[in-house]
Scaffold this active site. Structure first.
Site, PDB file in Angstrom:
ATOM      1  N   CYS A 252       0.865  -1.182   0.000  1.00 21.99           N
ATOM      2  CA  CYS A 252       0.000   0.000   0.000  1.00 21.99           C
ATOM      3  C   CYS A 252       0.898   1.227   0.000  1.00 21.99           C
ATOM      4  CB  CYS A 252      -0.930   0.008   1.208  1.00 21.99           C
ATOM      5  SG  CYS A 252      -2.002   1.458   1.287  1.00 21.99           S
ATOM      6  N   GLY A 253       0.903   1.955  -1.114  1.00 27.40           N
ATOM      7  CA  GLY A 253       1.796   3.097  -1.234  1.00 27.40           C
ATOM      8  C   GLY A 253       1.457   4.228  -0.284  1.00 27.40           C
TER       9      GLY A 253
ATOM     10  N   GLU B 108     -10.464  -0.388  -5.238  1.00 30.47           N
ATOM     11  CA  GLU B 108      -9.451  -1.184  -4.554  1.00 30.47           C
ATOM     12  C   GLU B 108     -10.055  -2.481  -4.044  1.00 30.47           C
ATOM     13  OE1 GLU B 108      -5.803  -0.419  -1.395  1.00 30.47           O
ATOM     14  OE2 GLU B 108      -7.210   1.186  -1.893  1.00 30.47           O
TER      15      GLU B 108
ATOM     16  N   CYS C 126      -5.080   5.961  -4.054  1.00 25.39           N
ATOM     17  CA  CYS C 126      -4.420   4.653  -3.989  1.00 25.39           C
ATOM     18  C   CYS C 126      -3.014   4.826  -4.540  1.00 25.39           C
ATOM     19  CB  CYS C 126      -5.193   3.612  -4.795  1.00 25.39           C
ATOM     20  SG  CYS C 126      -4.395   1.994  -4.844  1.00 25.39           S
TER      21      CYS C 126
ATOM     22  N   THR D 115      -0.415   2.603  -4.856  1.00 28.29           N
ATOM     23  CA  THR D 115       0.034   1.602  -5.820  1.00 28.29           C
ATOM     24  C   THR D 115      -0.744   1.733  -7.120  1.00 28.29           C
ATOM     25  OG1 THR D 115      -1.465  -0.086  -4.914  1.00 28.29           O
ATOM     26  CG2 THR D 115       0.796  -0.029  -4.048  1.00 28.29           C
ATOM     27  N   GLY D 116      -2.022   2.162  -7.031  1.00 28.72           N
ATOM     28  CA  GLY D 116      -2.796   2.400  -8.248  1.00 28.72           C
ATOM     29  C   GLY D 116      -2.206   3.521  -9.076  1.00 28.72           C
TER      30      GLY D 116
ATOM     31  N   HIS E 264      -2.728  -4.848 -10.452  1.00 29.90           N
ATOM     32  CA  HIS E 264      -3.556  -3.759 -10.962  1.00 29.90           C
ATOM     33  C   HIS E 264      -3.884  -3.994 -12.429  1.00 29.90           C
ATOM     34  CE1 HIS E 264      -3.391  -0.781  -7.640  1.00 29.90           C
ATOM     35  NE2 HIS E 264      -2.281  -1.441  -7.334  1.00 29.90           N
TER      36      HIS E 264
ATOM     37  N   ASN F 205      -6.989  -4.851  -8.346  1.00 26.81           N
ATOM     38  CA  ASN F 205      -7.352  -3.449  -8.175  1.00 26.81           C
ATOM     39  C   ASN F 205      -7.659  -2.875  -9.555  1.00 26.81           C
ATOM     40  OD1 ASN F 205      -6.557  -3.041  -5.199  1.00 26.81           O
ATOM     41  ND2 ASN F 205      -4.729  -3.951  -6.088  1.00 26.81           N
TER      42      ASN F 205
END
Length: 272
Positions: free
Chosen positions: A74-75, A200, A209, A211-212, A151, A182
């Site tokens: 999770c970024g 997510e 998000c 990582t998104g 993703h 995601n």
């Protein structure tokens, strides 16, 4: 026993942070994580973050989505715990080793190298992840990137017009994605700026998000739609994504502490 927690967020993507290095924390289960994440009967969050000792980094970060499922990365949470740590930090996650550093505009996180092979996403069977020959309603020909978690990214003329509340869960649970996925819908505003919405897995649509944003930026760069440094505008605000000459992803953006409190695990069916 009352357990201390810190409520934090990165661009509105919010977290309950428990520090098992400093405090007695009950054994984390999917059920307990989901109960604490519930916005009506719990504390409320998109993700619960559990910090633990690590033999290979400054600490280990475990991440539980709002449905209680444990995920790899999770970024936004990485930026939040970097802020909480107060200095450079090497962080062990299920998705790999991450690094967070104080930076102008917030916290910079080295998210590592993106993965593109079909079995690294993973997909249920082999196909070219650059452009998948699949579609759901008007969403088709997506690209896939794994940046610690999986993703799928769709580039559309107007991401605000996409019925993400309907299509998000359908795509998330499609058999093509054995670990779920995601779902990102993005609009390229110009070669240095994209607008993004994210569904997510295990959470739903989020205000941000990390990582998104990383996966979408890399997907756009791979397709020649964007430069190697871009701004990703999400509902909660902006992130800057760099894909370095060495192939690593750098994400920079703000994080904040909202408040602190305590809870009694017995209130959520957990042993104290």
């Amino acid at each position: 026993m009352r357990v201390p927690f810190v409520k934090m967020h990165g661009l509105g993507n919010d977290f309950i942070v428990l520090d098992a290095r400093a405090d007695a924390v009950p054994a984390m289960t999917n059920r307990l994580a989901a109960a604490l994440a519930d916005r009506k009967t719990g504390i409320g969050c998109d993700q619960l973050i559990l910090l633990e000792p690590s033999a290979s980094a400054d600490f280990r970060m475990r991440i539980f989505n709002a449905d209680g499922g444990e995920v790899e990365a999770c970024g936004n949470a990485t930026r939040a715990v970097g802020l909480l740590h107060g200095g450079p930090a090497r962080i062990e996650t299920l998705g790999g080793l991450l690094r967070a550093d104080p930076a102008e505009g917030g916290i910079a996180v080295d998210m590592g190298e993106p993965r593109f092979e079909w079995d690294q996403i993973p997909l249920a069977y082999a196909m070219d992840t650059h452009t998948l020959p699949v579609g759901w309603d008007l969403l088709d020909a997506p690209t896939c990137v794994n940046v610690g978690n999986p993703h799928v990214i769709f580039f559309v003329p107007d991401c605000a017009a996409v019925a993400l509340d309907r299509l998000g869960p359908e795509i998330e649970h499609d058999p093509l994605f054995p670990q779920r996925v995601n779902v990102n819908v993005a609009t390229v505003l110009d070669r240095t700026h994209l607008r993004l919405r994210v569904w997510e897995r295990g959470v739903g649509e989020t205000r941000a998000c990390g990582t998104g944003a990383c996966a979408t930026a890399i997907g756009a760069m791979r397709r020649g739609l964007a430069e190697r440094r871009v701004t990703i505008s999400l509902t909660g605000g902006d992130l800057t994504i760099d894909w370095t000459a060495e192939g690593r992803i750098l994400m920079t953006g703000p994080a904040a502490e909202s408040f602190r409190g305590t809870f009694d695990p017995a209130d959520y069916g957990a042993a104290g």
